[in-house]
Design an enzyme around this catalytic site. Structure first.
Site, mmCIF file in Angstrom:
data_model
loop_
_atom_site.group_PDB
_atom_site.id
_atom_site.type_symbol
_atom_site.label_atom_id
_atom_site.label_comp_id
_atom_site.label_asym_id
_atom_site.label_seq_id
_atom_site.Cartn_x
_atom_site.Cartn_y
_atom_site.Cartn_z
ATOM 1 N N GLY A 44 -34.697 38.431 52.732
ATOM 2 C CA GLY A 44 -34.589 39.734 53.402
ATOM 3 C C GLY A 44 -33.923 40.776 52.531
ATOM 4 O O GLY A 44 -34.338 41.943 52.495
ATOM 5 N N CYS A 45 -32.895 40.373 51.818
ATOM 6 C CA CYS A 45 -32.158 41.306 50.960
ATOM 7 C C CYS A 45 -33.013 41.730 49.764
ATOM 8 O O CYS A 45 -32.949 42.881 49.325
ATOM 9 C CB CYS A 45 -30.845 40.683 50.492
ATOM 10 S SG CYS A 45 -29.727 40.350 51.878
ATOM 11 N N THR A 46 -33.826 40.822 49.250
ATOM 12 C CA THR A 46 -34.722 41.156 48.152
ATOM 13 C C THR A 46 -35.784 42.144 48.621
ATOM 14 O O THR A 46 -36.056 43.147 47.945
ATOM 15 C CB THR A 46 -35.369 39.879 47.576
ATOM 16 O OG1 THR A 46 -34.335 39.033 47.066
ATOM 17 C CG2 THR A 46 -36.360 40.212 46.470
#
Length: 156
Positions: A44-46
């Site tokens: 998700g952060c990527t």
């Protein structure tokens, strides 16, 4: 005490992925998109970081800078930037003081494991240093476009 919309954001200083100490006041005269995310290199952060990367020029065109914040150390931020070609700074909030100030350092239950971490959130700070918009518990899909549209509609 959590910073709320309409308040001037106190100046802060954190180490950035370029090795420099960065202050909010360094960006006076620009809008700041301060986004907090849980962890470098996670799916998700990527996705979120790459969305900000892909819209980086659009934010620059409306006088806005993007700053990502997580509790990861600088070395991890630098690898994340290199791997995904991120054109903006990532700030290391290892003691989570800034995350606490913005009220995003939360107790989390991940797969039955309870601990503390950052709740994905984005804050728009105007060119005078006032918090003008916040999104908490962010869902990644479409979020970056929504933040950009807010700046275009309200600050540009």
């Amino acid at each position: 005490m959590t910073i709320t919309v309409g308040e001037k954001v106190p100046d802060f200083e954190l180490l950035a992925s370029n090795g420099d100490k960065v202050k909010l006041s360094d960006f006076h005269g620009k809008h700041v998109v301060l986004y907090f995310y849980p962890k470098d290199m996670t799916p998700g952060c990527t996705t979120e970081a790459c969305d900000f990367r892909d819209y980086h020029q659009d934010f620059a065109d409306v006088n806005a800078v993007i700053l990502g914040v997580s509790a990861d150390p600088l070395e991890k931020h630098q690898k994340f930037i290199e791997k995904h070609g991120l054109p903006f700074l990532l700030l290391a909030d290892e003691d989570h003081k800034l995350s606490e100030q913005f009220g995003v350092w939360k107790e989390k239950n991940v797969f039955g494991k309870v601990g503390f971490g950052i709740e994905r959130s984005t804050f728009i700070i105007d060119k005078d240093g006032v918090l003008v918009k916040e999104w908490r518990k962010v869902k990644v899909q479409g979020h970056v476009e929504e933040a950009l549209q807010f700046i275009k509609d309200n600050l540009a």
